[in-house]
Design a protein around this motif. Structure first.
Motif, PDB file in Angstrom:
ATOM      1  N   LYS A 234       0.803  -1.224   0.000  1.00  0.00           N
ATOM      2  CA  LYS A 234       0.000   0.000   0.000  1.00  0.00           C
ATOM      3  C   LYS A 234       0.840   1.280   0.000  1.00  0.00           C
ATOM      4  O   LYS A 234       0.662   2.159   0.839  1.00  0.00           O
ATOM      5  N   ARG A 257      -1.664  -3.040  -3.745  1.00  0.00           N
ATOM      6  CA  ARG A 257      -2.121  -1.655  -3.805  1.00  0.00           C
ATOM      7  C   ARG A 257      -3.598  -1.580  -3.415  1.00  0.00           C
ATOM      8  O   ARG A 257      -4.300  -2.594  -3.390  1.00  0.00           O
ATOM      9  N   HIS A 258      -4.040  -0.355  -3.137  1.00  0.00           N
ATOM     10  CA  HIS A 258      -5.457  -0.109  -2.848  1.00  0.00           C
ATOM     11  C   HIS A 258      -5.953   0.943  -3.830  1.00  0.00           C
ATOM     12  O   HIS A 258      -5.241   1.922  -4.104  1.00  0.00           O
ATOM     13  N   ASN A 299      -4.001  -4.904  -7.307  1.00  0.00           N
ATOM     14  CA  ASN A 299      -4.754  -3.788  -6.751  1.00  0.00           C
ATOM     15  C   ASN A 299      -6.033  -4.378  -6.154  1.00  0.00           C
ATOM     16  O   ASN A 299      -6.753  -5.112  -6.841  1.00  0.00           O
ATOM     17  N   LEU A 300      -6.295  -4.079  -4.891  1.00  0.00           N
ATOM     18  CA  LEU A 300      -7.424  -4.701  -4.179  1.00  0.00           C
ATOM     19  C   LEU A 300      -8.749  -4.064  -4.587  1.00  0.00           C
ATOM     20  O   LEU A 300      -9.552  -3.647  -3.757  1.00  0.00           O
ATOM     21  N   SER A 301      -8.989  -4.038  -5.876  1.00  0.00           N
ATOM     22  CA  SER A 301     -10.183  -3.369  -6.393  1.00  0.00           C
ATOM     23  C   SER A 301     -11.288  -4.372  -6.705  1.00  0.00           C
ATOM     24  O   SER A 301     -11.051  -5.570  -6.868  1.00  0.00           O
ATOM     25  N   LYS A 399      -7.104 -10.611   1.444  1.00  0.00           N
ATOM     26  CA  LYS A 399      -7.091  -9.555   2.462  1.00  0.00           C
ATOM     27  C   LYS A 399      -6.750 -10.090   3.848  1.00  0.00           C
ATOM     28  O   LYS A 399      -7.029  -9.444   4.857  1.00  0.00           O
TER      29      LYS A 399
END
Length: 419
Positions: A234, A257-258, A299-301, A399
């Motif tokens: 992050k 990443r976020h 990316n935690l999308s 997560k």
């Protein structure tokens, strides 16, 4: 006839073996992250500092793990001195007078932690109050080759010019040994988590984690080295920024990443620059040329926020990149090229990706030249999702607060091959 049959059989076995390897992303290949990483560093209670490091270290110095140290302001290791840090040592870094550790050219940092006892550089703030950019970072100036007009450069940031020169002709130099080191809440005012300038082949950088950097997690300028086992968690800017003619392999790479954590200029998991435009370059055939293998760039999308993401990789100024055996997920595109890539032929020579998987919501490739057609062909023969899949639906436990798991829930054979 027998020889032909033998060769055919050998070819089939080799092809089958390679296909098995190419399709196997669900193996537990992230074991190197276990036992020494910390994915919730803001919840960790570290002991208070007992001894402050001087701002100039001119003699060989040894830090013991039964003492908690503090750094405040810029701490320079100079005069050819070595700073050696014992495994398990904790260094608390001042947020009011943001700390930087600068290893000047000719000096040395030996920070060899272990899986059971990593070395930790972290914020001086208490648990649950730490933020990205609380302190500066670790800056290492080597004497290896950098592709600038002068063959050297000046460290980025507001540092003492006397200790800020890097670069030279010592390809095999050893400026640092870094093993099992965590760098937490760094990246204040232009400093990055870990900055490596002109590193030589004898330096060792392995098993490093940079968490919540206010700038780049890793910033690599020139040099030649094979680096492995890197985690970026992050970062506000790029996870891995590589420039000034660096040549080497970076193996076992994790970037998490976020979608809501980005810099105003745009942030990428990997940003590769062929050369520094401000410093120029002396050899056009010595621009940045990097191989990245076994990377997981995530990316935690999901479908509610993926519009905030950029490309996973940005490449500029003719940099050369090879991505192998990697996973890219949650970004708009796989790679973004700038205007220095003037044709499809130039792109095909400069970028290659194979034996990899991607899950994106954009076109896959963006270029700075609207006239280039067919650039998507560089992603051929890699697996991909037909439509964007949210992070929780794609991976097993992305997560987890202990060690996130990025094994695909479905077998790779369930995904299409780019044709």
């Amino acid at each position: 006839m027998k020889k032909r049959c033998f060769l055919l059989t050998a070819f089939i076995l080799l092809l089958t073996s390679n296909l098995a390897i190419a399709q196997d992303f669900n193996e537990n290949n992230d074991r190197w992250t276990k036992g020494w990483t910390n994915f919730t560093p803001n919840k960790t209670d570290y002991p208070e500092a007992e001894e402050k490091l001087p701002n100039i270290i001119m003699d060989h110095t040894y830090l013991r793990n039964d003492i908690v140290y503090s750094m405040s302001g810029d701490v320079y290791v100079t005069n050819g001195a070595s700073l050696t840090i014992q495994e398990g040592t904790i260094i608390r870094c001042d947020h009011e007078n943001p700390a930087n550790l600068i290893i000047s050219k000719g000096s040395k940092l030996v920070a060899a932690g272990s899986k059971a006892y990593p070395i930790v550089f972290t914020s001086s703030k208490a648990a649950k109050s730490r933020n990205s950019g609380d302190w500066g970072g670790i800056i290492i100036a080597g004497s290896g080759k950098v592709n600038t007009v002068s063959g050297n450069g000046i460290l980025e940031g507001d540092f003492n010019p006397q200790y800020s020169v890097y670069g030279g002709n010592n390809i095999n130099e050893e400026t640092t040994i870094l093993r099992y080191v965590r760098i937490e809440f760094s990246g204040n005012k232009g400093s990055n988590g870990l900055s490596l300038y002109g590193l030589g082949t004898s330096s060792i950088v392995k098993d490093i984690m940079v968490s919540y950097s206010g700038q780049d997690s890793y910033n690599i300028h020139g040099g030649k080295n094979n680096i492995q086992n890197l985690v970026s968690l992050k970062a506000q800017d790029d996870d891995y920024q590589i420039s000034e003619g660096f040549r080497g392999t970076i193996k076992n790479v994790l970037a998490i990443r976020h979608p809501y954590i980005n810099s105003p200029q745009g942030s990428y998991a990997i940003e590769i620059d062929g050369y520094n435009k401000e410093l120029g370059y002396i050899k056009p055939d010595a621009i940045t040329d990097v191989t990245i293998a076994n990377a997981t760039l995530v990316n935690l999308s999901d479908k509610t926020n993926y519009q905030h993401t950029t490309a996973a990789i940005s490449t500029s100024n003719s940099a050369i990149t090879y991505i192998h055996n990697s996973k890219i997920s949650g970004f708009s595109d796989v790679v973004k090229f700038d205007k220095s890539y003037t044709s499809l032929a130039v792109i095909q020579k400069a970028f290659m990706m194979d034996n990899s998987f991607f899950n994106i919501h954009g076109k896959g490739i963006t270029t700075g030249n609207a006239t280039i057609n067919g650039a998507l062909d560089i992603l051929k023969y890699n697996r991909f999702t037909e439509s964007f899949v949210g992070v929780n639906d794609l991976f097993s436990d992305p997560k987890s607060s202990i060690v996130p798991k990025f094994q695909l829930k479905k077998s790779l054979n369930n995904y299409m091959v780019m044709q």
